[in-house]
Design a protein around this motif. Sequence first.
Motif, short mmCIF file in Angstrom:
data_model
loop_
_atom_site.label_atom_id
_atom_site.label_comp_id
_atom_site.label_asym_id
_atom_site.label_seq_id
_atom_site.Cartn_x
_atom_site.Cartn_y
_atom_site.Cartn_z
N SER A 136 0.83 -1.19 0.00
CA SER A 136 0.00 0.00 0.00
C SER A 136 0.87 1.25 0.00
O SER A 136 2.10 1.18 0.04
CB SER A 136 -0.91 -0.02 1.22
N ALA A 137 0.21 2.41 -0.04
CA ALA A 137 0.94 3.67 -0.06
C ALA A 137 1.69 3.88 1.24
O ALA A 137 1.22 3.51 2.32
CB ALA A 137 -0.04 4.81 -0.31
N GLY A 138 2.85 4.50 1.13
CA GLY A 138 3.64 4.80 2.31
C GLY A 138 4.93 4.02 2.35
O GLY A 138 4.93 2.79 2.25
N VAL A 139 6.03 4.76 2.45
CA VAL A 139 7.35 4.14 2.54
C VAL A 139 8.18 4.89 3.58
O VAL A 139 7.83 6.01 3.99
CB VAL A 139 8.10 4.17 1.19
N VAL A 140 9.26 4.27 4.00
CA VAL A 140 10.23 4.97 4.84
C VAL A 140 11.54 5.05 4.07
O VAL A 140 11.85 4.20 3.23
CB VAL A 140 10.45 4.27 6.20
N ARG A 141 12.31 6.12 4.38
CA ARG A 141 13.61 6.31 3.72
C ARG A 141 14.68 5.69 4.60
O ARG A 141 14.78 5.99 5.78
CB ARG A 141 13.92 7.80 3.58
N VAL A 142 15.49 4.86 4.01
CA VAL A 142 16.58 4.24 4.74
C VAL A 142 17.90 4.63 4.07
O VAL A 142 18.11 4.35 2.89
CB VAL A 142 16.44 2.71 4.78
N ASP A 143 18.74 5.31 4.82
CA ASP A 143 20.11 5.57 4.37
C ASP A 143 20.93 4.38 4.85
O ASP A 143 21.27 4.29 6.03
CB ASP A 143 20.61 6.89 4.95
#
Lengths: 416, 166
Positions: free
Chosen positions: A231-238
Amino acid sequence: MTMTADRLTELFEETSADVTPPAFAASAWATARRVRRRRQVLATVAAFAAVVAVTVPVRGRDRDDFRPAPPAPAPSVPVPSARVVTGGVDVVPPAPVVRPVSPLPADFTIPADAPKLSGHPVDRAVAVVQEYDPESADQSMRPLHVLDAAGAWVRIDVGDFGRTHDGGGNEADPLRPTSLSPDGRRVAVPQPEALVVIDLPAAKAHRIPVPGLNEQVMWSGDAIVLVGQGSAGVVRVDWAAGTVAPEPAAMSAWHGGGSPVASGDIAELIGAEGGRKVRVWRPGDARPVRELPVDLGLVRPSGYAMSEWYGPAIPDRTGRVAAAAWGDHTPAEGVRHLGGVQMVTVVNTANGLVERLLDLGVDRWKSCCAALDWIDDQTLLVKTDLEGLITWDVRTGEITRVTTGPVRATVSIRLP
Amino acid sequence: MRSTGVDSDFAAFVEARQHRLLRSAYLVCGDHHLAEDLLQGALVKLALRWGRVREGDPEAFLRTVMYRDAVSWWRRFRRERLIDAPPERAAGGDDVPGRLVFEAALRRLPPRQRAVLVLRYFDDLTEARTAEILGVTVGTVKSQASAALRKLRELAPELGEMAGRE
């Protein structure tokens, strides 16, 4: 059987009562006959290609050298060329000419004695592969292998990861078609409550805690992994810094294909209220850059319409994306197929126009096929269930075959 | 058999079983199009091997291909959501609400658990035959069936009496 089991049987009977009787015998028999014929032709073509292959010199690593080689001399067996129907619609021919794309192998059989990554770091991979065999009794998860730029296989033996699953317990192998970074140096593997990034040149795995079930990944440049579910929605991972931050843009890692540039826009092809749409996000912005209705003007006259896109929309560098879909084909004359037609589409994200459509037919599974990577600005690499890897020239409509047989694996490819 | 015709034995075999098998496929995957894809794909595989399989147990071959494809399809290509409208349902029937509750709960089971329930309670197969078709042990069939029934009761408590308490 107990009374309660009888009631369960009744519920099954009632639930399936509306399924109408099919008439499959003739079509299954005819399909089987076509498959037999295709196998015979392909076996002949493959034998011919093997003879041709030994005469093709090894090519260098310049960008142009990774484009498909010039057409092979006309073989002695019939090899139909791609047929352009009308309005930007192409059809996969029964036996596309086999033409290598270096350094991809013609046969994706991975040697059992492939060296381990821990002893053989890989500076740059062109493919990551995870085999599957739905007909095998052994359904345990297969290891990941990378194909390096010289065409050698290496088994990933670093990192601790398993299958992903959703909230209902449905499992999936962790490799995604978008797992390999744009520079071919890292592999992102989604995991429940974590992201594992395998650093190929260092032969090390980084495990970053990420809340959630985490089934999908896509890259934003070579340093940021966008992690999410369907579904919509992600997190950014460096991955290098080990930091995790919420991504304001409500993009989906299932529909999006990522971007080779960290600040680059990411497009999705989606079904939404009011019809099929192209939605474009810019990382960091909560509102989409634009949202356009999909324009079927070029393919509608040929009777085509998409019902649903599957998997990531793979971007080129000119604002187009390519994605697999299924849908309808209702020609003016002939057999109508309401649903069940497998296809690959190229969509212009600036105006929503479906510029080109590859009709893969109805004798395939849903999700049989996937857009993998753009070889250049007009040639798309596509994985299909019957042919394996093919190239599709979206300007001329030409289809060529890269592998001599099907590829029973999930693959993520980034050609240099 | 004429070169352009369907083998008459194959046609008779398919015609006698296709409706029931399509209903089984629908119960396992919950999608009309996919159910047709699954059955059609299994029938093509059967047709390709008809010469060898016809003297054995073609129905077992067909069920094995169809159910394993159904489970593996969901494992590899599971869709996250359906964007097309669900198929229209015939109206009427005293227990339509119960059926809809049951169907909704069934959709939330993992694919292998769904397959076990359909094989056991719709196809009326033994635990041993169910295990053979799915390529798992009888113990796995028992545990998956038990877990599936427990999950059904959790998801739809009103079906508790229907789904049984084992």
